[in-house]
Design an enzyme around this catalytic site. Structure first.
Site, PDB file in Angstrom:
ATOM      1  CG  ASP A 190      -1.846   1.183   1.246  1.00  0.00           C
ATOM      2  OD1 ASP A 190      -2.676   1.269   0.330  1.00  0.00           O
ATOM      3  OD2 ASP A 190      -1.738   2.025   2.151  1.00  0.00           O
ATOM      4  CD  GLU A 274      -5.569   0.986  -3.171  1.00  0.00           C
ATOM      5  OE1 GLU A 274      -6.777   1.020  -3.024  1.00  0.00           O
ATOM      6  OE2 GLU A 274      -4.770   1.361  -2.298  1.00  0.00           O
ATOM      7  CB  CYS A 326     -12.669  -6.018   8.627  1.00  0.00           C
ATOM      8  SG  CYS A 326     -11.855  -7.134   9.775  1.00  0.00           S
ATOM      9  CB  CYS A 345     -13.510  -5.050  12.488  1.00  0.00           C
ATOM     10  SG  CYS A 345     -14.817  -5.897  11.571  1.00  0.00           S
ATOM     11  CG  ASP A 355      -1.297   3.436   6.755  1.00  0.00           C
ATOM     12  OD1 ASP A 355      -2.125   3.986   6.009  1.00  0.00           O
ATOM     13  OD2 ASP A 355      -0.656   4.036   7.636  1.00  0.00           O
TER      14      ASP A 355
HETATM   15 ZN   LIG Z   1     -13.678  -7.807  10.998  1.00  0.00          ZN
END
Ligand SMILES: [Zn+2]
Length: 400
Positions: A190, A274, A326, A345, A355
């Site tokens: 990333d 990405e 997540c 989450c 990140d």
């Molecule tokens: Zn999760």
């Protein structure tokens, strides 16, 4: 596969004059041809083919106004026409959606930061036994060979950059590459704002000290320039210092990108990144353009090194919401403001580093087998089994 190798060259003052003339002629040929096409376009006439432009160039050399074009290698002038064709092709492909959109070709100026000319095999340029670069109508130019060319190059481009430095850039066929030994490593990358790159294994990579130092020097040079009076001699000097500092930063950044991309390709069998288009949020235009240019350079290095050494390289599409999902349970948790670096989450309760979570998602979207361990600051609390609630946990009996 083809690779580009650049070396610093040191033309004598006389050779610098010849080069300046060649840069100028290439520019005039380019602008003349662009003008012919622009006039035709405005008159509603069809696109002027390159063969016609080439004939017009030959004719122009016989006129009084353009007779000096004969003073430079004709290959250089022909290549300048080819450059214009490439610029048009890129523009048209952009319109058709085959590549990112870009503006139509523009007229070149002697004030452009980068001047260049190209010699192909037809131009009879060569590397002398003494290791100099022999260029037609320019002479034998001294080269600083910082590494070995893997094979004989076919073309050479001579470039003068904004800092007044000269480079020879060779396109070389590297032939069949010896692959690196296979590894089990797989990694998602990333490209971040707080760190240069974050890996799916949890590693955060900052730009190295030599790059930060060059950037600091550039900043100081820019401040110094802004304090100088407009039109003064000192301002002229300060401007050259800024251009040099800019060039140093660009070199340092390229060096860093080379080091990091080589390391990632060496250590991993598969690398996923990405797509950069997603990153355009919440940044000023200047910062964005600088950063995007750096990222694009780094990603293209990863890509060609992967191809060269038989590694898998994947670019993840721009619509994967890597920072919203997540990486542990896969639930999409919605967008989060950029200042949120750690989040929990809502579905599984894992505490995630923003990140690293994104890097893990990049790897997963590419189908790589990575775990979400690195992304978790704290794993989700394991719900107690019903029959254990309210009882004291006894240590497990040790086997007999
Ligand atoms: Zn999760």
């Amino acid at each position: 596969m083809q690779l580009r190798y650049s070396f610093r060259v040191y033309p004598t003052p006389g050779q610098q004059q010849s080069l300046a003339r060649a840069f100028g002629c290439a520019r005039v040929v380019y602008n003349d041809a662009l003008r012919v096409r622009e006039v035709a376009r405005k008159a509603g006439e069809p696109f002027v083919p390159s063969a016609v432009l080439s004939k017009q160039l030959t004719a122009a050399k016989k006129t009084d106004e353009r007779v000096w074009l004969s003073e430079v290698s004709s290959v250089v002038l022909q290549q300048s026409l080819r450059d214009l064709d490439t610029a048009y092709r890129n523009f048209f492909d952009g319109l058709k959606g085959k590549r990112p959109k870009m503006g139509p070709p523009r007229f070149k100026s002697r004030k452009d930061n980068r001047q260049s000319i190209r010699f192909t095999a037809n131009a009879n340029w060569r590397i002398t036994t003494g290791g100099k670069l022999r260029l037609p109508k320019i002479g034998d130019v001294r080269v600083k060979w910082s590494r070995q060319l893997p094979s004989a190059p076919r073309t050479v481009t001579v470039v003068k950059d904004a800092a007044g430095r000269y480079f020879a850039s060779f396109v070389v066929d590297t032939g069949d590459e010896t692959s690196l030994p296979e590894t089990d490593g797989q990694v998602g990358v990333d490209l971040g704002l707080t760190h240069f790159a974050i890996l799916s294994d949890g590693t955060k990579i900052d730009s190295p000290r030599f790059l930060r130092r060059a950037e600091k020097k550039l900043k100081r040079a820019q401040q110094n320039l802004s304090r100088k009076q407009k039109g003064s001699r000192n301002r002229g000097k300060a401007r050259i210092k800024v251009a040099r500092a800019h060039a140093k930063v660009a070199d340092a950044r390229r060096e860093f990108h080379h080091q990091l991309s080589t390391k990632l390709i060496r250590e991993n069998q598969a690398v996923a990144v990405e797509d950069l288009a997603v990153k355009g949020l919440a940044r000023t235009r200047l910062a964005k353009s600088v950063q995007d240019a750096g990222w694009a350079q780094f990603v293209s290095m990863l890509e060609y090194k992967a191809a060269r050494y038989g590694r898998t390289f994947t670019r993840i599409g721009r619509f994967e919401p890597t920072s919203q999902v997540c990486s542990v349970c896969g639930v999409k948790d919605g967008p989060k403001p950029l200042n949120v670096r750690v989040w929990t989450c809502g579905a599984c309760g894992a505490v995630l580093d923003r990140d690293i979570n994104a890097a893990v998602n990049v790897a997963k979207a590419a189908g790589l087998a990575v775990t979400a361990c690195g992304a978790q600051i704290r794993p989700a609390p394991v719900p107690a089994q019903r029959r254990e609630t309210g009882t004291h946990r006894r240590p497990a009996p040790v086997g007999q």
